[in-house]
Scaffold this motif. Sequence first.
Motif, PDB file in Angstrom:
ATOM      1  N   PHE A  52       1.083  -1.651   0.012  1.00 39.84           N
ATOM      2  CA  PHE A  52       0.349  -0.025  -0.166  1.00 39.84           C
ATOM      3  C   PHE A  52       0.550   1.686   0.193  1.00 39.84           C
ATOM      4  O   PHE A  52       0.546   1.925   0.148  1.00 39.84           O
ATOM      5  N   CYS A  53       1.992   1.283  -0.264  1.00 33.44           N
ATOM      6  CA  CYS A  53       3.334   1.997   0.242  1.00 33.44           C
ATOM      7  C   CYS A  53       2.811   3.509  -1.253  1.00 33.44           C
ATOM      8  O   CYS A  53       2.596   3.169  -1.769  1.00 33.44           O
ATOM      9  N   HIS A  54       2.532   4.872  -0.488  1.00 30.28           N
ATOM     10  CA  HIS A  54       2.465   5.470  -1.465  1.00 30.28           C
ATOM     11  C   HIS A  54       3.057   6.181  -1.842  1.00 30.28           C
ATOM     12  O   HIS A  54       3.192   7.718  -2.504  1.00 30.28           O
ATOM     13  N   ASN A  55       4.375   5.836  -1.357  1.00 27.41           N
ATOM     14  CA  ASN A  55       6.142   7.065  -2.034  1.00 27.41           C
ATOM     15  C   ASN A  55       6.911   5.446  -3.153  1.00 27.41           C
ATOM     16  O   ASN A  55       7.883   5.371  -2.287  1.00 27.41           O
ATOM     17  N   TYR A  91      -6.593   2.004   3.972  1.00 26.13           N
ATOM     18  CA  TYR A  91      -6.394   2.614   2.865  1.00 26.13           C
ATOM     19  C   TYR A  91      -6.866   2.961   1.798  1.00 26.13           C
ATOM     20  O   TYR A  91      -8.686   3.060   1.520  1.00 26.13           O
ATOM     21  N   HIS A  92      -6.184   3.311   1.179  1.00 28.87           N
ATOM     22  CA  HIS A  92      -6.703   4.216   0.288  1.00 28.87           C
ATOM     23  C   HIS A  92      -6.106   3.639  -1.074  1.00 28.87           C
ATOM     24  O   HIS A  92      -4.258   3.284  -0.872  1.00 28.87           O
ATOM     25  N   ALA A  93      -6.027   4.284  -2.578  1.00 27.45           N
ATOM     26  CA  ALA A  93      -5.184   4.181  -3.377  1.00 27.45           C
ATOM     27  C   ALA A  93      -4.755   4.973  -4.579  1.00 27.45           C
ATOM     28  O   ALA A  93      -4.384   4.610  -5.447  1.00 27.45           O
ATOM     29  N   PHE A  94      -5.092   6.206  -3.489  1.00 29.42           N
ATOM     30  CA  PHE A  94      -4.307   7.600  -4.461  1.00 29.42           C
ATOM     31  C   PHE A  94      -3.097   7.608  -4.873  1.00 29.42           C
ATOM     32  O   PHE A  94      -2.876   8.337  -5.302  1.00 29.42           O
ATOM     33  N   ALA A  95      -2.203   6.481  -4.590  1.00 28.96           N
ATOM     34  CA  ALA A  95      -0.689   6.833  -4.737  1.00 28.96           C
ATOM     35  C   ALA A  95      -0.705   5.768  -6.590  1.00 28.96           C
ATOM     36  O   ALA A  95       0.372   5.694  -7.547  1.00 28.96           O
ATOM     37  N   LEU A  96      -1.855   5.040  -6.817  1.00 28.00           N
ATOM     38  CA  LEU A  96      -2.163   4.276  -8.137  1.00 28.00           C
ATOM     39  C   LEU A  96      -1.196   5.243  -9.076  1.00 28.00           C
ATOM     40  O   LEU A  96      -0.281   3.833 -10.528  1.00 28.00           O
TER      41      LEU A  96
END
Length: 258
Positions: A35-38, A213-218
């Motif tokens: 789930f990493c955003h970065n 959790y959210h998928a903002f980094a997709l």
Amino acid sequence: MTLGRINKLETFGSVDGPGIRFVVFTQGCPMRCKFCHNPETWDFGTKSANGTANGSFEISAEDLLKKALRYKPYWGTDGGITVSGGEPLAQIDFMIEFFEAAKSAGVHTCVDTCGVTFRPTGEPFAKIERLMKSTDLLLVDIKHIDADAHKELTGHGNENIIEFFRYLDRIQKPIWIRHVLVPGISDNDEALTRTRDFIRTLHNVKRVEVLPYHAFALSKYKELKIDYALKDTQSPTAERVANANEILETAKYTGWKE
Ligand code: SF4
């Protein structure tokens, strides 16, 4: 003098520690959280997964502190500096120089770490002991309480992370615990209850936060051409977030400033 490799700076951070903070995102992380955003901070070098430059740069502790101190008037009594990542403790020599300089300048210091680099003996331990002397607060994730599930989720077991928590408890270093709630992975009552039971054994916890959790980094994953393992995973419902907050007893801790 050790140079730090930095991915980016955020001058007015408000979610990574108390108050308004100058946030430093280090480059390089040994974990691969699904789930990493970065993901652009993963590589320890100058290139991202797709071979393009990741925008990182090198800087000395002294120069980085000079940059940070320009924003000191905005920090008030609560704010300060947070180092996040990437994994800051993977650059511990730089961190020691940076935080010792920051403490000499009277700055509140916070590190956001996954704890995976912790070793309880030898030179690595001596370095962490030294760093803790100039660290006021740690933000540490419990990504999954179960070692096998943790490995599946992040690429690493959690044994030395649990040891790191125990060490921080022994030295009574204030921590905030953060838990990313991922449906089908960490969002189940059994895992949440085990997580709560572990947190209850610690005496240095000032805050517990559930991060849905959210998928903002997709889009970042697409750009970097990295397969996004959670593409079929939805964000947890408000009810499940409330359930996690209840099981983890977050209300018991929220409100502690540090
Ligand atoms: S530890 Fe943090 S930076 Fe590293 S992969 Fe996990 S979420 Fe991303």
